[in-house]
Write an enzyme that holds these catalytic residues in place. Structure first.
Site, short mmCIF file in Angstrom:
data_model
loop_
_atom_site.label_atom_id
_atom_site.label_comp_id
_atom_site.label_asym_id
_atom_site.label_seq_id
_atom_site.Cartn_x
_atom_site.Cartn_y
_atom_site.Cartn_z
N ARG A 110 -18.76 4.03 -8.28
CA ARG A 110 -17.88 3.39 -7.30
C ARG A 110 -16.48 3.27 -7.88
NH1 ARG A 110 -20.40 1.96 -2.97
NH2 ARG A 110 -22.64 1.74 -3.14
N THR A 114 -11.56 0.67 -4.58
CA THR A 114 -11.98 0.82 -3.17
C THR A 114 -13.47 0.59 -2.97
OG1 THR A 114 -12.44 3.15 -3.49
CG2 THR A 114 -10.21 2.58 -2.80
N ASP A 208 -33.58 -2.54 -9.47
CA ASP A 208 -32.71 -1.47 -9.96
C ASP A 208 -33.54 -0.50 -10.81
OD1 ASP A 208 -30.92 -0.03 -11.82
OD2 ASP A 208 -29.38 -1.16 -10.77
N ASP A 211 -32.17 0.26 -14.44
CA ASP A 211 -32.34 -0.87 -15.37
C ASP A 211 -33.79 -0.98 -15.80
OD1 ASP A 211 -29.71 -1.48 -15.19
OD2 ASP A 211 -29.97 -3.36 -14.06
N1 URA Z 1 -30.75 1.90 -6.49
C1 URA Z 1 -31.75 1.20 -7.08
O1 URA Z 1 -31.95 1.29 -8.28
N2 URA Z 1 -32.50 0.38 -6.31
C2 URA Z 1 -32.31 0.25 -4.98
O2 URA Z 1 -33.05 -0.49 -4.33
C3 URA Z 1 -31.27 1.00 -4.39
C4 URA Z 1 -30.50 1.80 -5.16
#
Ligand code: URA
Length: 216
Positions: A110, A114, A208, A211
Site C-alpha cells: 500500500r 494514498t 493474517d 504472520d
Molecule cells: N490477508 C490475510 O492474511 N488475511 C485475510 O483475511 C485477508 C488478507
C-alpha cells in the site's frame, strides 16, 4: 459454499479431509508449526488441482513387460509467481510437485499516502510469456494485489487463459472484483468464505496468513 455460481472458479472437493485441514489452520489456538504443516498440505492439494488443468498430449511409452502404455505427457512449460510475502509460503508446494520449476516474485504494498496498492518490485522469468503461470497468494480478500500482479503478467505477454490463481481462501467480493478485471484467469481455491470484515479480513478466515506462517 459451492463454486457453482462462479464462472472460472475451481473449488477443491469439500471432503471431510479438507474440512479437517481448514479446521486446524482456522483455529486461533493452533501453534505455528501445525499451522505451517497443515497449510502446506492444503497448498499441495491446490497445486495438484492446478496441474490438472494444464493441457496434455498423447504419449506412448514402452514398459518393462514388453507392452506399451498409452498415456499422456505434459505440454508446455510452467512457472510460479508468488506475491510477496504470504505467497512465498506456496512456493515449496509447487516445487514439491514440479522439480526445478522457475519461480518469479511480485511485491505489492500500500502506498503510505494514498493507501492504494502499488507495484514495488517484479522479478519474472524472461520467457514467462511462453509459460503457464501459477499465481500464488493464499488469501483472496479484496483482490487488489492479485489484480495488479495479473496486470504485470499480462503486460509481460502472458495470456490470461494461461494464468491460474491459486489461493487457500477467497470470498464472493474478492472473486467478483478479480474477475471484473481478469475474467479469463481461472481461480483455484480451497474455500469460499462468507465475506470480509471492516478491516478487509476474510471471515471467518484465519487472520493474517503471513504472520501466522512466518512469525513465531
Ligand atoms: N490477508 C490475510 O492474511 N488475511 C485475510 O483475511 C485477508 C488478507
Amino acid at each position: 459454499m459451492s463454486s457453482e455460481p462462479f464462472k472460472n472458479v475451481c473449488l477443491l472437493p469439500q471432503t471431510n479431509q479438507l474440512t479437517g485441514l481448514y479446521t486446524i489452520i482456522r483455529d486461533k489456538n493452533t501453534v505455528r508449526s501445525d499451522f505451517v504443516f497443515y497449510s502446506d498440505r492444503i497448498i499441495r492439494l491446490l497445486v495438484e488441482e492446478g496441474l490438472n488443468h494444464l493441457p496434455v498430449i498423447p504419449k506412448t511409452v514402452a514398459t518393462h513387460t514388453g507392452e506399451d502404455f498409452s498415456g499422456v505427457g505434459f505440454k508446455g512449460k510452467i512457472c510460479g509467481v508468488s506475491i510477496v510475502r504470504a505467497g512465498e509460503s506456496m512456493e515449496q508446494g509447487l516445487r514439491d510437485c514440479c522439480r526445478s520449476v522457475r519461480i518469479g516474485k511480485i511485491l505489492i504494498q500500500r502506498d503510505e499516502e494514498t493507501a492504494i496498492p502499488k507495484l514495488f518490485y517484479e522479478k519474472l522469468p524472461d520467457d514467462i510469456s511462453e509459460r503457464y503461470v501459477f499465481l500464488l497468494d493464499p488469501m483472496l480478500a479484496t483482490g487488489g494485489s492479485a489484480i495488479i500482479a495479473t496486470d504485470v503478467l499480462i503486460k509481460r505477454g502472458v495470456k490470461p487463459e494461461r494464468i491460474f490463481f491459486l489461493n487457500l481462501i477467497c470470498c464472493k467480493e474478492g472473486i467478483d472484483n478479480y474477475h471484473r478485471a481478469h475474467p479469463d484467469v481461472k481461480i483455484v481455491t480451497g474455500c469460499i468464505d462468507k465475506g470480509l470484515n471492516e478491516q478487509k479480513y476474510l471471515v471467518p478466515g484465519l487472520g493474517d496468513f503471513g504472520d501466522r506462517y512466518y512469525c513465531i
